[in-house]
Design a protein around this motif. Structure first.
Motif, PDB file in Angstrom:
ATOM      1  N   ASP A 156       4.255 -66.978 -11.718  1.00  0.00           N
ATOM      2  CA  ASP A 156       3.294 -66.441 -10.759  1.00  0.00           C
ATOM      3  C   ASP A 156       3.676 -65.069 -10.229  1.00  0.00           C
ATOM      4  OD1 ASP A 156       5.423 -67.281  -9.286  1.00  0.00           O
ATOM      5  OD2 ASP A 156       4.249 -68.198  -7.707  1.00  0.00           O
ATOM      6  N   HIS A 157       4.681 -64.450 -10.823  1.00  0.00           N
ATOM      7  CA  HIS A 157       5.042 -63.097 -10.408  1.00  0.00           C
ATOM      8  C   HIS A 157       5.883 -62.457 -11.500  1.00  0.00           C
ATOM      9  CE1 HIS A 157       9.048 -64.634  -9.566  1.00  0.00           C
ATOM     10  NE2 HIS A 157       8.509 -65.539  -8.743  1.00  0.00           N
ATOM     11  N   GLY A 158       6.049 -61.166 -11.379  1.00  0.00           N
ATOM     12  CA  GLY A 158       6.852 -60.431 -12.341  1.00  0.00           C
ATOM     13  C   GLY A 158       8.334 -60.645 -12.125  1.00  0.00           C
ATOM     14  N   PRO A 159       9.140 -60.033 -12.969  1.00  0.00           N
ATOM     15  CA  PRO A 159      10.596 -60.188 -12.882  1.00  0.00           C
ATOM     16  C   PRO A 159      11.163 -59.693 -11.556  1.00  0.00           C
ATOM     17  CG  PRO A 159       9.962 -59.158 -14.966  1.00  0.00           C
ATOM     18  CD  PRO A 159       8.733 -59.196 -14.108  1.00  0.00           C
ATOM     19  N   ALA A 160      12.295 -60.260 -11.179  1.00  0.00           N
ATOM     20  CA  ALA A 160      12.928 -59.954  -9.893  1.00  0.00           C
ATOM     21  C   ALA A 160      13.732 -58.656  -9.974  1.00  0.00           C
ATOM     22  CB  ALA A 160      13.817 -61.119  -9.470  1.00  0.00           C
ATOM     23  N   PHE A 161      13.008 -57.548 -10.058  1.00  0.00           N
ATOM     24  CA  PHE A 161      13.608 -56.219 -10.088  1.00  0.00           C
ATOM     25  C   PHE A 161      12.857 -55.332  -9.106  1.00  0.00           C
ATOM     26  CE2 PHE A 161      14.905 -57.866 -14.185  1.00  0.00           C
ATOM     27  CZ  PHE A 161      16.224 -57.434 -14.266  1.00  0.00           C
ATOM     28  N   PRO A 162      13.498 -54.260  -8.645  1.00  0.00           N
ATOM     29  CA  PRO A 162      12.823 -53.350  -7.709  1.00  0.00           C
ATOM     30  C   PRO A 162      11.478 -52.863  -8.255  1.00  0.00           C
ATOM     31  CG  PRO A 162      15.141 -52.781  -7.888  1.00  0.00           C
ATOM     32  CD  PRO A 162      14.869 -53.833  -8.942  1.00  0.00           C
ATOM     33  N   GLN A 163      10.515 -52.799  -7.379  1.00  0.00           N
ATOM     34  CA  GLN A 163       9.171 -52.334  -7.680  1.00  0.00           C
ATOM     35  C   GLN A 163       8.435 -53.236  -8.671  1.00  0.00           C
ATOM     36  OE1 GLN A 163       9.029 -48.127  -8.574  1.00  0.00           O
ATOM     37  NE2 GLN A 163      10.739 -47.718  -7.199  1.00  0.00           N
ATOM     38  N   MET A 164       8.886 -54.466  -8.793  1.00  0.00           N
ATOM     39  CA  MET A 164       8.230 -55.416  -9.685  1.00  0.00           C
ATOM     40  C   MET A 164       7.816 -56.651  -8.886  1.00  0.00           C
ATOM     41  SD  MET A 164      10.573 -54.783 -13.070  1.00  0.00           S
ATOM     42  CE  MET A 164       9.478 -55.411 -14.321  1.00  0.00           C
ATOM     43  N   LYS A 165       8.673 -57.683  -8.817  1.00  0.00           N
ATOM     44  CA  LYS A 165       8.341 -58.879  -8.048  1.00  0.00           C
ATOM     45  C   LYS A 165       7.986 -58.481  -6.616  1.00  0.00           C
ATOM     46  CE  LYS A 165      10.234 -63.265  -6.503  1.00  0.00           C
ATOM     47  NZ  LYS A 165      11.401 -64.135  -6.492  1.00  0.00           N
ATOM     48  N   CYS A 166       7.023 -59.153  -6.048  1.00  0.00           N
ATOM     49  CA  CYS A 166       6.558 -58.926  -4.668  1.00  0.00           C
ATOM     50  C   CYS A 166       5.787 -57.622  -4.522  1.00  0.00           C
ATOM     51  CB  CYS A 166       7.712 -58.973  -3.680  1.00  0.00           C
ATOM     52  SG  CYS A 166       8.561 -60.556  -3.659  1.00  0.00           S
ATOM     53  N   THR A 167       5.242 -57.103  -5.606  1.00  0.00           N
ATOM     54  CA  THR A 167       4.384 -55.925  -5.522  1.00  0.00           C
ATOM     55  C   THR A 167       3.077 -56.228  -6.245  1.00  0.00           C
ATOM     56  OG1 THR A 167       4.954 -54.815  -7.606  1.00  0.00           O
ATOM     57  CG2 THR A 167       6.449 -54.468  -5.726  1.00  0.00           C
TER      58      THR A 167
END
Length: 190
Positions: free
Chosen positions: A167-178
């Motif tokens: 349900d989300h992208g990979p846990a890297f900056p500017q990815m997950k939670c964007t």
């Protein structure tokens, strides 16, 4: 998650954020497990879910075990003649941080040839971070394989719909939670 499991927009169900931040389904009866129960399904959860504090409130009949052993408890469920029809949700934690630190020769070797996402700098730190991510992907692949092998071994593979998604992208900056492409890009395999 809430949209996939209820067929409604997350905000309609009160899921304005993650369960860990205090959000939960406003109306748990809208969860697919409850809906399927009304049609005679038995539902089981192996591992994690992120829409209710108590997974039984959304309709799971069986709670099979924690995320660390989700693949094994799902395997056991499948190999011991699950009630028909059934809905089994297997929630894994792999690909979430912190990434595994133990060495995985194959994943580490693959990471040597895998550049970090284009917006991240290619530094020893980001390459090492990618190696950790690849190790987590390798672990996830193994665990999904355990569940799919059990489904085949049980004789249920031909009559079972398997849905694999995130349900989300990979846990890297500017990815997950964007809401950028790298944050909302997910896989869906049926």
């Amino acid at each position: 998650r809430a949209a996939l499991l209820t067929g409604q927009y997350p905000h309609e169900q009160g899921m304005l954020g993650n369960l860990g931040r205090g959000f939960a389904l406003r109306d748990p009866t809208q969860h697919i497990a409850t809906r399927l129960r009304a049609s005679g399904y038995v539902s089981a959860l192996a591992g994690i879910q992120h829409v209710a504090r108590d997974p039984r409130t959304v309709g799971y009949d069986l709670i099979l075990g924690p995320r660390e052993t989700a693949h094994d408890t799902a395997r056991s469920f499948l190999l011991h003649s699950p009630p028909q029809p059934f809905f089994l949700s297997v929630g894994f934690h792999e690909t979430h941080r912190p990434f595994p630190t133990e060495r995985d020769k194959e994943a580490d070797r693959a990471a040597e040839y895998c550049r970090p996402p284009a917006h991240l700098p290619v530094t020893p730190e980001t390459v090492a971070d990618m190696a950790g991510f690849r190790r987590s992907l390798s672990a996830l692949d193994h665990k999904v394989g355990v569940v799919l092998d059990a489904l085949a071994e049980s004789g249920l593979a031909e009559s079972t719909l398997v849905i694999a998604t995130t349900d989300h992208g990979p846990a890297f900056p500017q990815m997950k939670c964007t809401l950028r492409d790298d944050g909302i890009g997910v896989y869906l395999i049926l």
